[in-house]
Design a protein around this motif. Sequence first.
Motif, PDB file in Angstrom:
ATOM      1  N   ARG A  37       0.861  -1.176   0.000  1.00 46.48           N
ATOM      2  CA  ARG A  37       0.000   0.000   0.000  1.00 46.48           C
ATOM      3  C   ARG A  37       0.899   1.228   0.000  1.00 46.48           C
ATOM      4  O   ARG A  37       1.835   1.312   0.802  1.00 46.48           O
ATOM      5  CB  ARG A  37      -0.881   0.000   1.257  1.00 46.48           C
ATOM      6  N   VAL A  38       0.640   2.146  -0.902  1.00 51.75           N
ATOM      7  CA  VAL A  38       1.474   3.342  -1.004  1.00 51.75           C
ATOM      8  C   VAL A  38       0.638   4.562  -0.627  1.00 51.75           C
ATOM      9  O   VAL A  38      -0.354   4.863  -1.288  1.00 51.75           O
ATOM     10  CB  VAL A  38       2.040   3.518  -2.424  1.00 51.75           C
ATOM     11  N   LYS A  41      -3.818   7.210   1.504  1.00 52.69           N
ATOM     12  CA  LYS A  41      -5.074   7.021   0.760  1.00 52.69           C
ATOM     13  C   LYS A  41      -4.938   5.843  -0.204  1.00 52.69           C
ATOM     14  O   LYS A  41      -5.811   5.611  -1.040  1.00 52.69           O
ATOM     15  CB  LYS A  41      -5.423   8.282  -0.038  1.00 52.69           C
ATOM     16  N   GLY A  42      -3.810   5.163  -0.129  1.00 56.66           N
ATOM     17  CA  GLY A  42      -3.505   4.114  -1.101  1.00 56.66           C
ATOM     18  C   GLY A  42      -4.361   2.880  -0.946  1.00 56.66           C
ATOM     19  O   GLY A  42      -4.920   2.622   0.117  1.00 56.66           O
ATOM     20  N   GLU A  43      -4.466   2.109  -2.023  1.00 57.81           N
ATOM     21  CA  GLU A  43      -5.200   0.848  -1.938  1.00 57.81           C
ATOM     22  C   GLU A  43      -4.211  -0.289  -1.725  1.00 57.81           C
ATOM     23  O   GLU A  43      -3.007  -0.141  -1.926  1.00 57.81           O
ATOM     24  CB  GLU A  43      -6.077   0.620  -3.168  1.00 57.81           C
ATOM     25  N   ARG A  44      -4.741  -1.431  -1.318  1.00 60.57           N
ATOM     26  CA  ARG A  44      -3.914  -2.617  -1.101  1.00 60.57           C
ATOM     27  C   ARG A  44      -3.817  -3.358  -2.427  1.00 60.57           C
ATOM     28  O   ARG A  44      -4.816  -3.645  -3.055  1.00 60.57           O
ATOM     29  CB  ARG A  44      -4.528  -3.496  -0.020  1.00 60.57           C
ATOM     30  N   VAL A  68      -3.497   3.675 -11.001  1.00 62.03           N
ATOM     31  CA  VAL A  68      -3.017   4.648 -10.023  1.00 62.03           C
ATOM     32  C   VAL A  68      -2.011   4.018  -9.054  1.00 62.03           C
ATOM     33  O   VAL A  68      -0.931   4.559  -8.818  1.00 62.03           O
ATOM     34  CB  VAL A  68      -4.205   5.244  -9.237  1.00 62.03           C
ATOM     35  N   SER A  69      -2.356   2.839  -8.512  1.00 61.83           N
ATOM     36  CA  SER A  69      -1.516   2.269  -7.454  1.00 61.83           C
ATOM     37  C   SER A  69      -0.147   1.838  -7.962  1.00 61.83           C
ATOM     38  O   SER A  69       0.869   2.092  -7.305  1.00 61.83           O
ATOM     39  CB  SER A  69      -2.222   1.067  -6.819  1.00 61.83           C
ATOM     40  N   LYS A  72       1.906   4.917  -8.440  1.00 61.96           N
ATOM     41  CA  LYS A  72       2.431   5.471  -7.182  1.00 61.96           C
ATOM     42  C   LYS A  72       3.630   4.647  -6.697  1.00 61.96           C
ATOM     43  O   LYS A  72       4.610   5.194  -6.206  1.00 61.96           O
ATOM     44  CB  LYS A  72       1.350   5.471  -6.103  1.00 61.96           C
ATOM     45  N   THR A  83       4.608   2.417   2.250  1.00 60.10           N
ATOM     46  CA  THR A  83       3.821   2.651   3.472  1.00 60.10           C
ATOM     47  C   THR A  83       3.524   1.340   4.200  1.00 60.10           C
ATOM     48  O   THR A  83       3.757   1.226   5.400  1.00 60.10           O
ATOM     49  CB  THR A  83       2.501   3.366   3.117  1.00 60.10           C
ATOM     50  N   ASP A  84       2.985   0.383   3.486  1.00 53.11           N
ATOM     51  CA  ASP A  84       2.671  -0.913   4.108  1.00 53.11           C
ATOM     52  C   ASP A  84       3.077  -2.047   3.180  1.00 53.11           C
ATOM     53  O   ASP A  84       2.879  -1.971   1.973  1.00 53.11           O
ATOM     54  CB  ASP A  84       1.172  -1.017   4.391  1.00 53.11           C
ATOM     55  N   LEU A  85       3.648  -3.078   3.786  1.00 51.11           N
ATOM     56  CA  LEU A  85       4.070  -4.260   3.032  1.00 51.11           C
ATOM     57  C   LEU A  85       3.816  -5.468   3.938  1.00 51.11           C
ATOM     58  O   LEU A  85       4.324  -5.511   5.053  1.00 51.11           O
ATOM     59  CB  LEU A  85       5.561  -4.149   2.691  1.00 51.11           C
ATOM     60  N   VAL A 215      -8.243  -7.506  -1.761  1.00 55.06           N
ATOM     61  CA  VAL A 215      -8.280  -6.386  -0.826  1.00 55.06           C
ATOM     62  C   VAL A 215      -7.337  -6.701   0.339  1.00 55.06           C
ATOM     63  O   VAL A 215      -6.264  -6.144   0.443  1.00 55.06           O
ATOM     64  CB  VAL A 215      -9.704  -6.078  -0.318  1.00 55.06           C
ATOM     65  N   ASP A 216      -7.718  -7.668   1.177  1.00 51.51           N
ATOM     66  CA  ASP A 216      -6.879  -7.942   2.345  1.00 51.51           C
ATOM     67  C   ASP A 216      -5.780  -8.962   2.054  1.00 51.51           C
ATOM     68  O   ASP A 216      -4.705  -8.885   2.596  1.00 51.51           O
ATOM     69  CB  ASP A 216      -7.730  -8.414   3.517  1.00 51.51           C
ATOM     70  N   LYS A 266     -10.293   7.000 -11.858  1.00 54.04           N
ATOM     71  CA  LYS A 266      -9.302   7.383 -10.854  1.00 54.04           C
ATOM     72  C   LYS A 266      -7.958   7.689 -11.519  1.00 54.04           C
ATOM     73  O   LYS A 266      -7.256   8.614 -11.108  1.00 54.04           O
ATOM     74  CB  LYS A 266      -9.145   6.280  -9.808  1.00 54.04           C
TER      75      LYS A 266
ATOM     76  N   ASP B 298      -7.828   5.618  -3.160  1.00 57.32           N
ATOM     77  CA  ASP B 298      -7.525   4.884  -4.395  1.00 57.32           C
ATOM     78  C   ASP B 298      -8.370   3.622  -4.522  1.00 57.32           C
ATOM     79  O   ASP B 298      -8.379   2.981  -5.566  1.00 57.32           O
ATOM     80  CB  ASP B 298      -6.043   4.465  -4.403  1.00 57.32           C
ATOM     81  N   THR B 299      -9.036   3.220  -3.427  1.00 55.36           N
ATOM     82  CA  THR B 299      -9.810   1.977  -3.452  1.00 55.36           C
ATOM     83  C   THR B 299     -11.211   2.221  -4.001  1.00 55.36           C
ATOM     84  O   THR B 299     -11.914   3.095  -3.502  1.00 55.36           O
ATOM     85  CB  THR B 299      -9.906   1.395  -2.025  1.00 55.36           C
TER      86      THR B 299
END
Lengths: 272, 489
Positions: A37-38, A41-44, A68-69, A72, A83-85, A215-216, A266, B298-299
């Motif tokens: 996740r970057v 506001k980023g998505e997974r 977009v993701s 980024k 941000t998250d890994l 998603v998760d 987006k 972004d989701t």
Amino acid sequence: MNKILSKTYFSERVVKLEVEAPLIAKARKPGNFVIVRVGEKGERMPLTIADADLKRGSITLVVQVMGVSSRKLCALEVGDYITDLVGPLGKPTHIEKVGTVLACGGGVGVAPLLPIVKGFKEAGNRVLSVIAGRTKDLVILEDEIRALSDEMIIMTDDGSYGKKGLITEGMEEIIKREKIDLAVTIGPAIMMKFCEKLTREYDVPTIASLNAIMVDGTGMCGACRVTVGGKTRFTCVDGPEFDAHQIDFDEMLSRLNGYKDTESEKLHEFEK
Amino acid sequence: MSGVSDRNAAWRQQLRRDIPGKERTSIERVRMPEVDPVERIKSQRIEVNKGLTPEMAVLEAKRCMDCINPTCMEGCPVKIDIPGFVKNIERGEFLQAAVILKNTSALPAVCGRVCPQEKQCESKCFYIQKLDKQPVAIGYLERFAADYERESGRVSVPEVAPANGIKMAVIGSGPSGLSCAGDLAKKGYDVTVFEALHEIGGVLKYGIPEFRLPNRVVDAEIDSLKKMGVKFVTNFIVGMTDSMEDLKSEGFKGFYVASGAGLPRFMNIPGENYNGILSSNEYLTRVNLMGADSEESDTPVYHGKRVVVVGGGNTAMDSVRTAKRLGAERATIVYRRSEEEMPARIEEVKHAKEEGCEFMTLTNPVEYIADENRRVKQVKVQKMALGEPDASGRRSPVPVPGSEYLIDADVVVVAVGVSPNPIIPRSVEGLNISSKGTIIVDEKTMESNIPGLFAGGDIVRGGATVILAMGDGRRAAEYMSERLTTERI
């Protein structure tokens, strides 16, 4: 944690990132993936682990700029942090000595194919690889795959490099020539669908590594569900690899387009 | 503690003498002020219940009779000192009330909002048991005290025993894990909570929507735990990122598994994998955890004009109300039993109706119909009738033959329950698992067949409530500590 240690461009749109992640590097096995996740506001987004370096405590991710993701993520430079890994996720590839393995990768799918090729080679198999890209620019990791393969064929749609034609043509050349005990296919869903069709005609057992919407990534939501052998399975915990001949690829292809409208909106917003 | 919560303290005796019982019981139960339905469905982030004013809270607290044997406490899975905190509200010591709450509950602002009090503490209140009157609004008062403390900026941190240097691992940061972590920290343990997602809070963050439980409220309670010394590690999946064995070799002595029941169930009916059909977990996670209702996120999430939600629990209510807030023209609950059997909280059903959500009860989907792009466009539903009561006493729904008909839907949210997440059960060799995939534990101690490995909450119960999960966490903390001090794990 999650610091970018190196960044290499395979082409303008395909980037290799080496990311600091010592625990994942230690625990990962071929076939595993991570979720990144970057930004807040980023998505997974799921990405298969292409390689790991235990000494450097790092993993390698190969990203193609699509929406977009991925944009980024590819915009991050050496020294930046993701941000998250989280990972490693998914069931690892079942690797054993089966005889002759046909490894087929298309586009950035060649990156997750690399650890699998390595695994099958180390297990004592004869490994024949077919890697493909739409044009020369999109053929990646050629030297790495070649070094581990007993033979390698490169295919490009436009003939700008290797042989001209689709990946299935290269595969058929080998399948016609010798007995294949197992085929592995990773790439765009449409490519895997045609690979599966070909190997079914020749009765070659085939596994495909699926790239579903997630998603998760831990089995919590079912966004990545796919029909395998008539049953609903979750790609993130039951896969990502399944018996290709049992997968409903048409359903999978349609599900990948589920959010297409919002995604392009987006992306449009992002580019402005 | 005696001056604060002792029933025989002088101030409390005085309070009881001040107002005669008759006068107390003649006070009407307070009504929770709410945001008008037309206004509140404009955003996912407007909390529906506004909370009590101090005047309302004091008046409501006066209704409490300060019973000699407070039966309300029997109804609370974490055994909050209910009369103790309520009487402090009555005398205007709101911060003291908050201190008492935090002695037994790690998440009072959360529980005050999401507990089904009508089935727990309030169902055992003297008013309802003996007077056939509306019970004291314990949940509203709990929320009031916790909110008052948070907004006062004078947040107390519960007393923590001197550090004993013993490391404990809590797996999962949902209500059960947080409750266990809080109690272990109070006992002086060095507690680390491991969470798979990028945010702390489990279902409190990804599941329960902002309009019922604002994330800032959850974060404030997590902050209190941090101040007590609890450490949090996100993006860490025990069993995948690192094994429990590795954690043991790093010195962790006890483990509390509270990984929840996150695996959504589907009905396995034709067409269920068409686009536009998703689990309530996916729907709520996209909106609540990932903020997909906001343009900046972004989701993406499906914005349907005609949304059908299958199920009758709290998750179904959260989903249908979320759909309304995402702009659905019609948002409909399809539930196979009658409204009487709905497991959702009465308040949530009422709120959903006020917001214009529709209810189709005794109806069940049997098939989904899609357009040429495999996007769902209709649901084939079947009428149901109620048959004989089953083992649990609920009357089971029976299909009415030939009663199928089609309803329009461009988004379907399936909220028919969850199963335990398989990652932990899969990763611990020799762990006793039930046929349903839950971890089997000793009911009293919460310990599994693996010494030192405790479990609780939904991974043990299947889908249950926040407060039951918290009760398990408390109990586990008690016995984890006991095992370490008496026989060493």
